[in-house]
Scaffold this active site. Structure first.
Site, PDB file in Angstrom:
ATOM      1  N   GLY A   1      -0.550  -5.204   0.344  1.00  0.00           N
ATOM      2  CA  GLY A   1      -1.648  -4.847  -0.554  1.00  0.00           C
ATOM      3  C   GLY A   1      -1.589  -5.528  -1.918  1.00  0.00           C
ATOM      4  O   GLY A   1      -2.615  -5.700  -2.578  1.00  0.00           O
TER       5      GLY A   1
ATOM      6  N   GLU B   1       4.200  -6.658   7.351  1.00  0.00           N
ATOM      7  CA  GLU B   1       3.733  -5.475   8.089  1.00  0.00           C
ATOM      8  C   GLU B   1       4.220  -5.353   9.529  1.00  0.00           C
ATOM      9  O   GLU B   1       4.298  -4.240  10.055  1.00  0.00           O
ATOM     10  CB  GLU B   1       2.198  -5.421   8.090  1.00  0.00           C
TER      11      GLU B   1
ATOM     12  N   GLY C   1       0.826  -1.202   0.000  1.00  0.00           N
ATOM     13  CA  GLY C   1       0.000   0.000   0.000  1.00  0.00           C
ATOM     14  C   GLY C   1       0.859   1.250   0.000  1.00  0.00           C
ATOM     15  O   GLY C   1       2.088   1.176  -0.004  1.00  0.00           O
TER      16      GLY C   1
ATOM     17  N   ASP D   1      -3.074  -7.049   6.814  1.00  0.00           N
ATOM     18  CA  ASP D   1      -4.480  -6.672   6.598  1.00  0.00           C
ATOM     19  C   ASP D   1      -4.924  -7.182   5.222  1.00  0.00           C
ATOM     20  O   ASP D   1      -4.686  -8.337   4.905  1.00  0.00           O
ATOM     21  CB  ASP D   1      -4.660  -5.153   6.784  1.00  0.00           C
TER      22      ASP D   1
HETATM   23  C1  QUE Z   1       5.819  -3.521   5.054  1.00  0.00           C
HETATM   24  C2  QUE Z   1       4.889  -3.020   4.170  1.00  0.00           C
HETATM   25  C3  QUE Z   1       5.277  -2.354   2.999  1.00  0.00           C
HETATM   26  C4  QUE Z   1       6.651  -2.226   2.751  1.00  0.00           C
HETATM   27  C5  QUE Z   1       7.590  -2.749   3.643  1.00  0.00           C
HETATM   28  C6  QUE Z   1       7.162  -3.383   4.776  1.00  0.00           C
HETATM   29  C7  QUE Z   1       4.360  -1.761   2.071  1.00  0.00           C
HETATM   30  C8  QUE Z   1       4.897  -1.084   0.943  1.00  0.00           C
HETATM   31  C9  QUE Z   1       6.282  -1.000   0.754  1.00  0.00           C
HETATM   32  C10 QUE Z   1       6.912  -0.293  -0.332  1.00  0.00           C
HETATM   33  C11 QUE Z   1       8.109  -0.758  -0.855  1.00  0.00           C
HETATM   34  C12 QUE Z   1       8.761  -0.066  -1.875  1.00  0.00           C
HETATM   35  C13 QUE Z   1       8.246   1.103  -2.368  1.00  0.00           C
HETATM   36  C14 QUE Z   1       7.047   1.575  -1.844  1.00  0.00           C
HETATM   37  C15 QUE Z   1       6.401   0.888  -0.829  1.00  0.00           C
HETATM   38  O1  QUE Z   1       7.108  -1.589   1.642  1.00  0.00           O
HETATM   39  O2  QUE Z   1       3.121  -1.877   2.250  1.00  0.00           O
HETATM   40  O3  QUE Z   1       6.546   2.728  -2.307  1.00  0.00           O
HETATM   41  O4  QUE Z   1       8.879   1.792  -3.361  1.00  0.00           O
HETATM   42  O5  QUE Z   1       4.038  -0.512   0.055  1.00  0.00           O
HETATM   43  O6  QUE Z   1       8.068  -3.899   5.666  1.00  0.00           O
HETATM   44  O7  QUE Z   1       3.561  -3.154   4.436  1.00  0.00           O
END
Ligand code: QUE
Length: 334
Positions: free
Chosen positions: A113, A136, A64, A144
């Protein structure tokens, strides 16, 4: 400017996730666009099948828009947070209830997500490049996207293992535990995708799925150590497995997580085992609204995604120091 593209031909509607710089992390606009498109296609007689793919080499979808949610939390904008999770879970629910075949092609990272828009669908094709996780607890959140429904329905202990540790599993492992339905070699995936786009019957398009590879997920150990709803007991069991490298590695992952998140996760997965998918989404929305207001969430996202020092200061910082009343207030009525 949109981060999802669509294409329709031969009765197949394709949604292409196209936000490669953020590994296709789902922001509010992607969720809204995808929900509207799926809603229209569900009622459209010209669409027989929905295909979801990624324009990123690396990821199907990393999760997400956790950074934006942290910004909203720090600004006290609870309405934006509620809007985000409500619309994300509504999208996941639409995938679960979709009236037509829904096919996700996962040829890279699919986390958080990203599993919400795939695992609830009928067909999830993975390759050897797929990397699957619910990570998470490391950011002070909890698994979730309806995972509190599907995790407790995986083989004994697997859901608790994935949810607590955030362990990353490969495509073949995802098939072995039931998160994915088909394995296709990454080199063959473009042909499979083209067959689906041509309107070929899905059984034909997927007839070349399968592999000689086998999963090395230690199901017996997972059943032994993670068949408990009490996080302190789980960690105690793992710590007692002296000389077991895998158990030590799992303790390391758990120690990296927010202690409050661990307790919330165990309670949510335990409650989800007895709940409908609807009830799981309601409980997740309640918990997401509350846990995002905690210091652990702001700190966990800071350490993993903002500053990337991977050294969060969680409060409390020990599993046995977590207040059960705090956990109960986040989880709500079971
Ligand atoms: C737990 C998460 C997410 C996460 C790392 C976690 C998550 C998520 C991202 C993420 C990773 C790279 C990106 C970005 C988001 O990392 O939900 O924009 O470039 O989106 O440990 O829930």
């Amino acid at each position: 400017m949109s981060f999802i593209r669509t294409a329709v031909a031969n009765g197949v509607g394709e949604i292409i996730l196209d936000r490669p710089k953020a590994l296709n992390a789902l922001d509010q606009s992607m969720i809204d666009d995808m929900y509207r498109t799926l809603g229209e296609w569900g009622d459209d007689d010209a669409i027989d099948t929905v295909l979801v793919t990624s324009a990123s080499e690396k990821a199907f979808c990393a999760g997400g828009d956790i950074r934006a949610i942290r910004d909203s939390a720090l600004a006290g904008d609870t309405e934006a947070i509620t809007r985000y999770f409500h619309s994300e879970y509504r999208l996941d629910q639409l995938v679960a209830d979709y009236p037509k075949p829904y096919v996700a092609l996962i040829d890279g990272a699919a986390m958080g997500g990203g599993l919400g828009i795939s695992v609830h669908g009928e067909i999830r094709v993975v390759t050897e490049k797929a990397l699957i996780a619910m990570p998470e607890t490391a950011i002070g959140f909890f698994p979730d996207i309806g995972s509190t429904y599907f995790l407790p329905r995986l083989p004994e202990g697997v859901g608790m293992w994935l949810g607590l540790t955030g362990a990353r599993i490969r495509g073949i492992d995802a098939v072995a535990v039931g998160l994915a339905t088909h394995f296709v070699a990454s080199a063959d995936l473009p042909d499979v995708a083209d067959l689906i786009r041509s309107g070929a019957p899905l059984a034909d398009a997927l007839s070349r799925s399968g592999t000689e590879e086998t999963s090395d997920v230690p199901l017996r150990k997972i059943g032994e150590y993670f068949s408990d709803d009490n996080i302190a007991a789980i960690v105690g069991g793992l710590r007692g497995a002296v000389g077991d490298e895998w158990a030590a590695e799992m303790v390391g992952l758990i120690e990296n997580a927010s202690p409050t998140s661990l307790w919330v996760t165990a309670a949510m997965i335990t409650a989800g085992a007895q709940s409908t998918l609807d009830e799981c989404f309601d409980r997740e929305l309640h918990a997401a609204e509350r846990i995002t207001m905690t210091g652990d969430f702001a700190e966990g996202v800071r350490a993993v995604l903002v500053d990337k020092d991977r050294n969060p200061a969680f409060e409390p910082d020990a599993i046995d120091a977590v207040d059960p009343a705090v956990v109960a207030a986040i989880v709500g009525e079971a």
